[in-house]
Design a protein around this motif. Structure first.
Motif, short mmCIF file in Angstrom:
data_model
loop_
_atom_site.label_atom_id
_atom_site.label_comp_id
_atom_site.label_asym_id
_atom_site.label_seq_id
_atom_site.Cartn_x
_atom_site.Cartn_y
_atom_site.Cartn_z
N ASP A 7 0.83 -1.21 0.00
CA ASP A 7 0.00 0.00 0.00
C ASP A 7 0.86 1.26 0.00
O ASP A 7 0.37 2.36 0.29
N ASP A 8 2.14 1.11 -0.33
CA ASP A 8 3.08 2.24 -0.32
C ASP A 8 3.19 2.81 -1.73
O ASP A 8 3.83 2.22 -2.61
N SER A 9 2.60 3.97 -1.96
CA SER A 9 2.60 4.57 -3.30
C SER A 9 4.01 4.94 -3.77
O SER A 9 4.32 4.87 -4.96
N GLY A 10 4.87 5.31 -2.81
CA GLY A 10 6.22 5.72 -3.17
C GLY A 10 7.02 4.59 -3.80
O GLY A 10 7.82 4.82 -4.72
N ILE A 11 6.80 3.37 -3.33
CA ILE A 11 7.51 2.22 -3.90
C ILE A 11 7.09 2.01 -5.34
O ILE A 11 7.93 1.80 -6.23
N TYR A 12 5.79 2.11 -5.59
CA TYR A 12 5.30 1.90 -6.96
C TYR A 12 5.72 3.05 -7.87
O TYR A 12 6.00 2.84 -9.06
N TYR A 13 5.78 4.25 -7.33
CA TYR A 13 6.26 5.40 -8.11
C TYR A 13 7.70 5.18 -8.54
O TYR A 13 8.05 5.37 -9.72
N ASN A 14 8.53 4.74 -7.62
CA ASN A 14 9.93 4.48 -7.95
C ASN A 14 10.07 3.28 -8.89
O ASN A 14 10.97 3.25 -9.74
N LEU A 15 9.18 2.31 -8.75
CA LEU A 15 9.18 1.19 -9.69
C LEU A 15 8.86 1.68 -11.10
O LEU A 15 9.45 1.22 -12.09
N GLY A 16 7.94 2.65 -11.19
CA GLY A 16 7.62 3.22 -12.50
C GLY A 16 8.84 3.86 -13.13
O GLY A 16 9.13 3.66 -14.32
N ILE A 17 9.59 4.64 -12.33
CA ILE A 17 10.81 5.26 -12.84
C ILE A 17 11.80 4.20 -13.28
O ILE A 17 12.45 4.30 -14.33
N THR A 18 11.92 3.15 -12.48
CA THR A 18 12.85 2.06 -12.78
C THR A 18 12.51 1.39 -14.11
O THR A 18 13.38 1.17 -14.96
N TYR A 19 11.23 1.07 -14.29
CA TYR A 19 10.81 0.41 -15.54
C TYR A 19 10.99 1.35 -16.73
O TYR A 19 11.30 0.89 -17.84
N GLU A 20 10.78 2.65 -16.53
CA GLU A 20 11.04 3.61 -17.62
C GLU A 20 12.50 3.54 -18.06
O GLU A 20 12.80 3.52 -19.25
N LYS A 21 13.39 3.52 -17.08
CA LYS A 21 14.81 3.47 -17.41
C LYS A 21 15.18 2.16 -18.10
O LYS A 21 16.12 2.11 -18.89
N LEU A 22 14.43 1.11 -17.78
CA LEU A 22 14.66 -0.19 -18.41
C LEU A 22 13.90 -0.35 -19.73
O LEU A 22 13.91 -1.42 -20.34
N LYS A 23 13.21 0.74 -20.15
CA LYS A 23 12.45 0.76 -21.42
C LYS A 23 11.29 -0.24 -21.42
O LYS A 23 10.85 -0.67 -22.49
N ASP A 24 10.79 -0.59 -20.26
CA ASP A 24 9.63 -1.46 -20.16
C ASP A 24 8.42 -0.56 -19.88
O ASP A 24 8.00 -0.36 -18.74
N LEU A 25 7.85 0.00 -20.95
CA LEU A 25 6.81 1.02 -20.80
C LEU A 25 5.52 0.45 -20.22
O LEU A 25 4.82 1.15 -19.48
N ASN A 26 5.19 -0.77 -20.57
CA ASN A 26 3.94 -1.35 -20.04
C ASN A 26 3.98 -1.49 -18.52
O ASN A 26 3.02 -1.15 -17.82
N LYS A 27 5.10 -1.99 -18.01
CA LYS A 27 5.21 -2.14 -16.56
C LYS A 27 5.36 -0.79 -15.86
O LYS A 27 4.90 -0.61 -14.73
N ALA A 28 6.00 0.16 -16.56
CA ALA A 28 6.08 1.52 -16.00
C ALA A 28 4.68 2.10 -15.86
O ALA A 28 4.32 2.69 -14.83
N GLU A 29 3.85 1.92 -16.91
CA GLU A 29 2.48 2.40 -16.87
C GLU A 29 1.71 1.77 -15.70
O GLU A 29 1.02 2.45 -14.93
#
Length: 308
Positions: free
Chosen positions: A53-75
């Motif tokens: 339930d921690d939004s910050g973790i998912y926000y940082n995961l989004g940034i991580t997936y963006e850097k890894l070029k995995d746009l679907n998981k970033a979304e």
């Protein structure tokens, strides 16, 4: 303590106590910041299973997936962060950037408009909406949002640059020059501004100015193929064929073997009545037809007609 030393310290702490979640979170953020997104991802995923339930973790995961070029998981990650913290504007903004990369401009605009509903002075959101409209070919809409960006932040070189491109596209060369010169005032090493100024110069027959701007473009970006092409065209127009050939040879050296460049060089040799090199370069053109703008069939027909 350097960042690398801090990473090593946190890794040691986790080695001794894997349940130290604060250290793991800090390590994940630091790894992401230092350019290790794959390693950061493993830690964020671990944390997301414990603190779901921690939004910050998912926000940082989004940034991580963006850097890894995995746009679907970033979304997916940004959407989860928004689900947990609907008022979090950063997640909305980053989700908009993901939608731009996915070419879903309508959804991207919705995200940036949400940010603006919370902060009407967010120049980055105005710019991003302008970029969406620009990519969709809606130039008047893009122009409005880029201008709003500049009204809030006159130092935004990219807003000035895109406004220059729009003015150029709409035939307002004077307005385009003003914007590209503004870009260079803010960022003197911005090669694309020099290239666009050179393009306007070439269009208006101002060859001396075009050459100066093209030379500056190539100095700053030796791999700008289009700059070499225009430069060689100018040299051909003033019958300086040796210079035109040397420019294309320089382009091939800096940019690699390229069908268009071989074809242009072949045409220069043809103008010089250098039949042997013309034939040689035309064959090279056909060999590298994947980077050729002209139809290979037309090139082959031209060569056959010449040989016959």
């Amino acid at each position: 303590m350097s960042k690398i030393e801090k990473i090593e310290e946190l890794q040691k702490i986790l080695h001794e106590d894997q349940t130290n979640f604060q250290a793991r979170r800090e390590l994940a953020v630091l790894l992401l910041d230092c350019g290790y997104p794959e390693e950061a991802k493993q830690h964020f995923l671990y944390l997301s299973k414990i603190f779901d339930d921690d939004s910050g973790i998912y926000y940082n995961l989004g940034i991580t997936y963006e850097k890894l070029k995995d746009l679907n998981k970033a979304e997916q990650s940004y959407k989860k962060a928004i689900e947990l913290a609907p008022e979090e504007v950063d997640a909305h903004y980053n989700l908009g950037l993901v939608y731009i990369d996915k070419k879903n401009f309508e959804k991207a605009v919705d995200c940036f408009e949400y940010v603006l509903s919370k902060d009407n002075n967010d120049s980055n959101s105005y710019f991003s909406i302008g970029l969406c409209y620009f990519k969709e070919g809606k130039l008047d809409g893009a122009k409005y949002y880029f201008q709003r960006t500049i009204d809030l932040n006159d130092n935004d070189i990219y807003a000035h640059f895109y406004l220059g491109n729009i003015s150029k596209e709409q035939g307002d060369n004077k307005g385009a020059r003003e914007k590209f010169n503004k870009v260079l005032e803010l960022s003197p090493d911005y090669s694309w501004a020099y290239f666009n100024l050179a393009s306007i110069d070439y269009q208006e027959g101002e060859y001396d100015s075009a050459i100066n701007n093209l030379e500056k473009t190539i100095e700053l970006n030796p791999k700008d193929i289009e700059a070499y092409k225009i430069y060689s065209k100018i040299m051909c127009k003033v019958s300086q064929y040796d210079k035109a050939a040397s420019i294309i040879e320089q382009a091939i050296e800096n940019c690699g073997e390229n069908g268009d460049l071989f074809y242009i060089l072949a045409q220069i040799y043809k103008l010089q009545n250098n039949k042997a090199d013309y034939v040689k370069l035309m064959n090279q053109t056909l060999k590298f037809n994947s980077t050729l703008s002209v139809s290979p069939k037309l090139v082959k027909k031209e060569l056959e007609n010449f040989l016959n």
